[in-house]
Design an enzyme around this catalytic site. Structure first.
Site, PDB file in Angstrom:
ATOM      1  N   ARG A 100       0.825  -1.090  -0.070  1.00  0.00           N
ATOM      2  CA  ARG A 100      -0.178  -0.015   0.096  1.00  0.00           C
ATOM      3  C   ARG A 100       0.727   1.206   0.110  1.00  0.00           C
ATOM      4  O   ARG A 100       0.363   2.302  -0.386  1.00  0.00           O
ATOM      5  CB  ARG A 100      -0.852   0.085   1.258  1.00  0.00           C
ATOM      6  CG  ARG A 100      -1.863  -1.244   1.346  1.00  0.00           C
ATOM      7  CD  ARG A 100      -2.743  -1.196   2.369  1.00  0.00           C
ATOM      8  NE  ARG A 100      -3.336  -2.420   2.793  1.00  0.00           N
ATOM      9  CZ  ARG A 100      -4.336  -2.622   4.055  1.00  0.00           C
ATOM     10  NH1 ARG A 100      -4.481  -1.626   4.605  1.00  0.00           N
ATOM     11  NH2 ARG A 100      -4.825  -3.600   3.956  1.00  0.00           N
ATOM     12  N   GLU A 171     -10.633  -1.519  -5.926  1.00  0.00           N
ATOM     13  CA  GLU A 171     -11.300  -0.514  -4.861  1.00  0.00           C
ATOM     14  C   GLU A 171     -10.302   0.852  -4.570  1.00  0.00           C
ATOM     15  O   GLU A 171      -9.211   0.479  -4.602  1.00  0.00           O
ATOM     16  CB  GLU A 171     -11.525  -1.190  -3.486  1.00  0.00           C
ATOM     17  CG  GLU A 171     -12.421  -0.291  -2.609  1.00  0.00           C
ATOM     18  CD  GLU A 171     -12.314  -0.727  -1.061  1.00  0.00           C
ATOM     19  OE1 GLU A 171     -13.263  -0.697  -0.243  1.00  0.00           O
ATOM     20  OE2 GLU A 171     -11.040  -1.689  -0.684  1.00  0.00           O
TER      21      GLU A 171
END
Length: 483
Positions: A100, A171
């Site tokens: 991330r 997403e």
């Protein structure tokens, strides 16, 4: 390239791709033409867009867990278990924290440590490190669509590898995966990086492959007023549509008051469709997802199932197209596959029982719908005005001005002045509205609702109410009443 809400020219997009794909060796595995052919061979059975369309048409609410581990075979085993034992309708690959933050070397070290330990030493699946072929092994291991879920301000390489790897839903957005997740990432950068992701999804669509783009509605997850999260969702939908995306899912995090949550879910797709139409984007399919309670959970497993069931009931009564499921071990750490499956099964039991039931249009529901529409419209309209019609520029300026203000966010590009608290019935209201562009009637509405709670509890509405409300569900209540 200067930030603006304009579809990226092909030459600009492909020029940027060279830099993106060079960020880690697995980027060399991505071949867009071959990836399109792979998706076409996979067919509609693995398409999240097709599954959501079926759910919307039939009035069914899909149940999807969160799930991600470090080792490839363990990820496959986990998803197979959740599909078979948990009966999940669709599945995720939840991405690890190193990925991330684009720290792929550390993610690789985590893979090696996990292999040595024989268990996951990462909190998710490091898809970038595994590459395209391994991602395809994951999606081919199950018979339902698989989505990429993460929390990444710069998800460009992750999108390239996972979409080429056969995932059909991705997403996140330039606001929802920056402001709640990062401290020092400017919005100008994250919006541009997510324009790249949306342009990539648009490219797939232009070549016959529909990628579902889902936006993260809960934001910081606790006491986020519906008008704030709705405005962010609508803005991210507009940004995606400009880049050619035609299938979007807008999210909302359960707040706990049934009437407010149902009103929020009913207004969310209508507001998105209204703004997409108003801004000239035709043919965009809009679906919704409700996230079960994202705040603190009771440690007691039986009590945790009560929180899960309440989220499932809310999703069913609101007609959500999908619900993101929590587990009874939320309060004690990363759940095992058994706990994850138990949360799904409990959710599906409630969804099935309530499938043909909906909230009646009571005066209270009508009032909440009107309030949420007015709040969202005020924020989005002011954002468009600040950008002189350009929603990308307007978003940057709106955050600087506090017109959009996400409570409890770590980002230094967020004003952080807004404070929410629950009213006497548990609905989330504004204790401190800061610079939100609301008219006097809306501000008076919030003030009166909190004053009512203050009278019942014999205390002035203040910061202690906020603290009490944050911890309330973990203690078995919705409203944080003084003892």
């Amino acid at each position: 390239m200067e930030l603006k809400n304009q579809k990226w020219p092909a030459d600009e997009f492909f020029s940027r791709r060279r830099e993106v794909l060079a960020a880690w060796p697995t980027g060399r595995e991505v071949d867009l033409d071959e990836a399109v052919a792979y998706h076409r061979r996979a067919g509609a059975g693995r398409s999240m867009a097709a599954l959501l369309d079926q759910a919307r048409t039939s009035g069914r609410t899909l149940a999807q867990p969160r799930a991600g581990v470090a080792l490839l075979l363990d990820q496959i085993e986990l998803l197979r278990y959740l599909a078979a034992e948990g009966e999940a309708d669709c599945l995720p690959a939840t991405i690890d924290s190193y990925t991330r933050q684009n720290r792929y070397a550390e993610a690789q070290a985590g893979i090696e440590e996990s292999r040595a330990a024989g268990r996951s030493m990462l909190n998710g699946f490091p898809a970038v490190n595994y590459g395209v072929a391994a991602c395809r092994r994951v999606v081919e291991a199950v018979d339902v669509p698989v989505q990429v879920r993460h929390g990444t301000p710069d998800a460009r390489l992750l999108a390239e590898i996972t979409l080429a790897g056969g995932f059909t839903s991705f997403e996140g957005g330039g606001i929802s995966y920056n402001i709640p997740y990062a401290k020092d990432v400017p919005l100008e950068k994250s919006i541009a990086d997510w324009q790249y992701v949306d342009r990539l999804a648009g490219w797939y669509l232009e070549h016959g492959v529909t990628i579902n783009r889902e936006f993260f509605g809960p934001l910081t997850g606790t006491l986020v007023p519906p008008g704030i999260s709705h405005a962010v969702g609508v803005i991210e939908a507009l940004l995606a549509a400009e880049q050619g995306v035609k299938n979007v899912t807008l999210g909302y995090g359960q707040c706990g008051n049934l009437i407010q949550d149902v009103a929020a879910m009913l207004t969310l797709p209508r507001l998105a469709e209204d703004y997409l139409e108003r801004c000239g984007y035709r043919g965009v399919t809009v679906t919704t997802v409700l996230h079960q309670w994202m705040g603190g959970f009771p440690a007691d497993e039986s009590k945790a199932f009560g929180v899960i069931a309440w989220g499932a009931a809310t999703a069913a009564l609101a007609g959500a197209d999908k619900v993101i499921v929590k587990t009874p071990h939320e309060a004690v750490g990363v759940p095992g596959k058994e706990a994850n499956a138990a949360g799904i099964k409990a959710t599906k039991q409630v969804l099935n029982m309530l499938r043909d039931q909906f909230m009646p249009p009571t005066p209270e529901l009508t009032e909440e719908i009107a309030v949420i529409r007015a709040e969202t419209t005020a924020i989005v309209d002011k954002t468009l005005d600040l950008g002189d019609g350009d929603v990308a520029l307007g978003t940057v300026r709106a955050f600087k001005a506090g017109v959009i203000d996400v409570p409890f966010a770590p980002s230094r590009f967020n004003a952080g002045r807004l404070l929410p608290a629950r009213d006497n019935r548990g609905a989330v209201r504004l204790l401190e509205p800061a610079n939100l562009p609301f008219d006097r009637a809306l501000l008076d509405f919030h003030r009166e609702r909190l004053a009512e709670r203050g009278r019942v509890e014999n205390r002035e509405p203040g910061f202690q109410m906020v603290i009490d409300d944050i911890y309330a569900i973990g203690k078995g209540m919705l409203v944080g009443r003084p003892r």
